[in-house]
Design a protein around this motif. Sequence first.
Motif, PDB file in Angstrom:
ATOM      1  N   GLU A   1       0.827  -1.207   0.000  1.00  0.00           N
ATOM      2  CA  GLU A   1       0.000   0.000   0.000  1.00  0.00           C
ATOM      3  C   GLU A   1       0.862   1.257   0.000  1.00  0.00           C
ATOM      4  O   GLU A   1       0.553   2.243  -0.684  1.00  0.00           O
ATOM      5  CB  GLU A   1      -0.932  -0.004   1.220  1.00  0.00           C
ATOM      6  N   ILE A   2       1.952   1.232   0.756  1.00  0.00           N
ATOM      7  CA  ILE A   2       2.872   2.378   0.775  1.00  0.00           C
ATOM      8  C   ILE A   2       3.514   2.561  -0.587  1.00  0.00           C
ATOM      9  O   ILE A   2       3.698   3.686  -1.075  1.00  0.00           O
ATOM     10  CB  ILE A   2       3.939   2.188   1.873  1.00  0.00           C
ATOM     11  N   SER A   3       3.840   1.454  -1.245  1.00  0.00           N
ATOM     12  CA  SER A   3       4.404   1.515  -2.588  1.00  0.00           C
ATOM     13  C   SER A   3       3.435   2.176  -3.559  1.00  0.00           C
ATOM     14  O   SER A   3       3.833   2.995  -4.405  1.00  0.00           O
ATOM     15  CB  SER A   3       4.766   0.102  -3.067  1.00  0.00           C
ATOM     16  N   LYS A   4       2.146   1.840  -3.453  1.00  0.00           N
ATOM     17  CA  LYS A   4       1.146   2.441  -4.331  1.00  0.00           C
ATOM     18  C   LYS A   4       1.076   3.951  -4.153  1.00  0.00           C
ATOM     19  O   LYS A   4       0.986   4.711  -5.123  1.00  0.00           O
ATOM     20  CB  LYS A   4      -0.235   1.839  -4.047  1.00  0.00           C
ATOM     21  N   SER A   5       1.096   4.403  -2.902  1.00  0.00           N
ATOM     22  CA  SER A   5       0.912   5.831  -2.640  1.00  0.00           C
ATOM     23  C   SER A   5       2.167   6.649  -2.922  1.00  0.00           C
ATOM     24  O   SER A   5       2.087   7.818  -3.281  1.00  0.00           O
ATOM     25  CB  SER A   5       0.464   6.052  -1.192  1.00  0.00           C
ATOM     26  N   THR A   6       3.345   6.034  -2.758  1.00  0.00           N
ATOM     27  CA  THR A   6       4.602   6.766  -2.953  1.00  0.00           C
ATOM     28  C   THR A   6       5.226   6.533  -4.325  1.00  0.00           C
ATOM     29  O   THR A   6       6.128   7.265  -4.726  1.00  0.00           O
ATOM     30  CB  THR A   6       5.635   6.347  -1.895  1.00  0.00           C
TER      31      THR A   6
END
Length: 228
Positions: free
Chosen positions: A142-147
């Motif tokens: 999820e962090i990868s998606k947002s960043t």
Amino acid sequence: MQLLTRAAGPLLDLIFPRTCAGCGREGGYLCDECEATIPRLKPPQCGLCSAPSRSRLCAWCRSANQPFDRITAPYRWTGVLQELVYSLKYRNVRASAPRLAEMMSAHLADESITADVIVPVPLHSSRERERGYNQSELLAGEISKSTRIPMATDVLARTRNTPPQVSMTTPEERRQNVVGAFECVGDVAGKRVLLIDDVVTTGATVVECSAKLRQAGAASIWVLSLGR
């Protein structure tokens, strides 16, 4: 199959409504009001591992040559936050991962951390089969998606199935429990690594992971967790 998968979320929400871990209000796993009550990590704290410390470095970081550049987390490991993470890890509440990752991503932006790759702390293959997922990988994804920082799940491997850290009673037991439990099996030479774990308590797990990443040539290693 894809239609069934899409329908499963709303159906499960109807049978098991999403409720706030703090107040029990329906609608989500954490309401804005309860999020505001979670204690944030604030000084005085160690400038390296973020543990409470009145000195620039805590006793642990003064006595050890830490393999990571820094451990950072937005919240103290207590109360509602513990309930949220326990639900994610042990009660199969995987749908809470986007909300928790959103909180971690906001802290990442506040810290102005940059990285070339996001690496989740791995579970042993037998533990992941038993649980059905790796909670750190869910958060990292999820962090990868947002960043838009790519995530790599083929960098670290857990080579030994150790007893859960929560079953250990002392920091030394936790450190000994994970010695030699990880290997770096991917290419991180010259890369800035963001290592993701759900919570850092004694730091034993992220130290072992960071040491392997450092040995493999990582340029920098920042550890991000939800709680400390």
